[in-house]
Write an enzyme that holds these catalytic residues in place. Sequence first.
Site, PDB file in Angstrom:
ATOM      1  N   ASN A 155     -21.362 -18.934 -26.076  1.00  0.00           N
ATOM      2  CA  ASN A 155     -21.378 -19.901 -24.983  1.00  0.00           C
ATOM      3  C   ASN A 155     -22.636 -19.660 -24.152  1.00  0.00           C
ATOM      4  O   ASN A 155     -22.717 -18.671 -23.427  1.00  0.00           O
ATOM      5  CB  ASN A 155     -20.118 -19.742 -24.127  1.00  0.00           C
ATOM      6  CG  ASN A 155     -20.103 -20.662 -22.920  1.00  0.00           C
ATOM      7  OD1 ASN A 155     -20.876 -21.606 -22.828  1.00  0.00           O
ATOM      8  ND2 ASN A 155     -19.203 -20.389 -21.986  1.00  0.00           N
ATOM      9  N   LYS A 167     -23.610 -21.353 -21.673  1.00  0.00           N
ATOM     10  CA  LYS A 167     -23.396 -21.748 -20.278  1.00  0.00           C
ATOM     11  C   LYS A 167     -24.588 -22.587 -19.784  1.00  0.00           C
ATOM     12  O   LYS A 167     -25.143 -23.367 -20.563  1.00  0.00           O
ATOM     13  CB  LYS A 167     -23.133 -20.516 -19.410  1.00  0.00           C
ATOM     14  CG  LYS A 167     -21.978 -19.660 -19.952  1.00  0.00           C
ATOM     15  CD  LYS A 167     -21.570 -18.554 -19.022  1.00  0.00           C
ATOM     16  CE  LYS A 167     -20.424 -17.769 -19.639  1.00  0.00           C
ATOM     17  NZ  LYS A 167     -19.907 -16.716 -18.733  1.00  0.00           N
ATOM     18  N   HIS A 180     -12.592 -23.154 -19.542  1.00  0.00           N
ATOM     19  CA  HIS A 180     -13.249 -21.892 -19.209  1.00  0.00           C
ATOM     20  C   HIS A 180     -12.992 -21.572 -17.740  1.00  0.00           C
ATOM     21  O   HIS A 180     -12.911 -22.465 -16.900  1.00  0.00           O
ATOM     22  CB  HIS A 180     -14.754 -21.995 -19.483  1.00  0.00           C
ATOM     23  CG  HIS A 180     -15.457 -20.674 -19.459  1.00  0.00           C
ATOM     24  ND1 HIS A 180     -15.812 -20.063 -18.277  1.00  0.00           N
ATOM     25  CD2 HIS A 180     -15.863 -19.850 -20.455  1.00  0.00           C
ATOM     26  CE1 HIS A 180     -16.413 -18.913 -18.556  1.00  0.00           C
ATOM     27  NE2 HIS A 180     -16.449 -18.756 -19.867  1.00  0.00           N
ATOM     28  N   GLU A 203     -14.810 -20.570 -15.461  1.00  0.00           N
ATOM     29  CA  GLU A 203     -15.823 -21.087 -14.547  1.00  0.00           C
ATOM     30  C   GLU A 203     -15.589 -22.560 -14.257  1.00  0.00           C
ATOM     31  O   GLU A 203     -15.876 -23.042 -13.152  1.00  0.00           O
ATOM     32  CB  GLU A 203     -17.221 -20.847 -15.138  1.00  0.00           C
ATOM     33  CG  GLU A 203     -17.580 -19.371 -15.153  1.00  0.00           C
ATOM     34  CD  GLU A 203     -18.605 -18.980 -16.178  1.00  0.00           C
ATOM     35  OE1 GLU A 203     -18.864 -17.759 -16.310  1.00  0.00           O
ATOM     36  OE2 GLU A 203     -19.142 -19.872 -16.864  1.00  0.00           O
ATOM     37  N   GLU A 262     -10.096 -14.618 -22.107  1.00  0.00           N
ATOM     38  CA  GLU A 262     -11.227 -14.093 -21.343  1.00  0.00           C
ATOM     39  C   GLU A 262     -10.757 -13.659 -19.959  1.00  0.00           C
ATOM     40  O   GLU A 262     -10.664 -14.484 -19.040  1.00  0.00           O
ATOM     41  CB  GLU A 262     -12.313 -15.159 -21.196  1.00  0.00           C
ATOM     42  CG  GLU A 262     -13.017 -15.524 -22.485  1.00  0.00           C
ATOM     43  CD  GLU A 262     -14.359 -16.185 -22.214  1.00  0.00           C
ATOM     44  OE1 GLU A 262     -15.364 -15.703 -22.724  1.00  0.00           O
ATOM     45  OE2 GLU A 262     -14.391 -17.170 -21.472  1.00  0.00           O
ATOM     46  N   GLY A 279     -19.154 -11.232 -17.740  1.00  0.00           N
ATOM     47  CA  GLY A 279     -20.466 -10.970 -17.173  1.00  0.00           C
ATOM     48  C   GLY A 279     -20.540  -9.776 -16.254  1.00  0.00           C
ATOM     49  O   GLY A 279     -21.560  -9.553 -15.596  1.00  0.00           O
ATOM     50  N   SER A 311     -17.777  -9.660 -21.689  1.00  0.00           N
ATOM     51  CA  SER A 311     -18.673  -8.503 -21.854  1.00  0.00           C
ATOM     52  C   SER A 311     -18.638  -7.928 -23.264  1.00  0.00           C
ATOM     53  O   SER A 311     -18.704  -6.712 -23.456  1.00  0.00           O
ATOM     54  CB  SER A 311     -18.342  -7.419 -20.816  1.00  0.00           C
ATOM     55  OG  SER A 311     -18.566  -7.895 -19.495  1.00  0.00           O
TER      56      SER A 311
END
Length: 249
Positions: A9, A11, A93, A95, A163, A169, A209
């Site tokens: 991904n 992003k 996702h 986000e 996730e 991240g 990660s």
Amino acid sequence: MRQKLAAGNWKMNGTSATLPELKALADTYGTAGVDVLICPPAALLHRAAEVIDGSAVAVGGQDCHADGAGAHTGDTSAEMLKDAGASSVIVGHSERRTDHNESDAAVCAKAETAMATGLTAIVCLGESLQQRDAGETLEVIGSQLAGSVPEQSTGDSLVIAYEPIWAIGTGKVPTLEQIGEVHGFLRAQLVARFGNEVGAAVRLLYGGSVKPSNATEIFAVEDVDGALVGGASLKATDFAPIIAALENS
């Protein structure tokens, strides 16, 4: 046997100058022992599809609208993604759920549209650090799974990506036991809802990660069928070892 999947991904990263990284990946994987997918920004999708043509690498979208078309300025439909060369699309996702206040119902509607268009929906689930510390992980994941996954899902049309929000991240990774607990729970929930044939066929990815240094041990966990990788998928030299680890798992 479920075909393993290494998905990247990108992003909101990448321009035309980034496409050589995708070309390098496609050149490396003219054939592959696992499925390889890159989800670039929508503005790059068509060019990315041209770059990977003839290789074992596929491209997908990062989101789609629940409607097939209409007055939705700035949005992208599943049909547009497919027309640009996508085979899959990420929905739900964390986000998107956080930045755009997407509910489970909204994610489910997007997944339904994606599936109806012939795209595989990669539905993302994950708990916050506060929820993890409160012992609510399985409750949160179970609720998201129930509300975000369409009833018409099949082993071909659905992929689930676990996730944990606190691992995306950050460099923090759950223990192998924690990853195994969630993936085992997800498998049991899918089998209970859809029956053994479909429930056993849906691929479960881990994301958060993932990097070359920890990929091998993560892929050894039962019911981990691959990974949804963020930053480490932006460069072919970082993503290729992860793909290799999955091929060898």
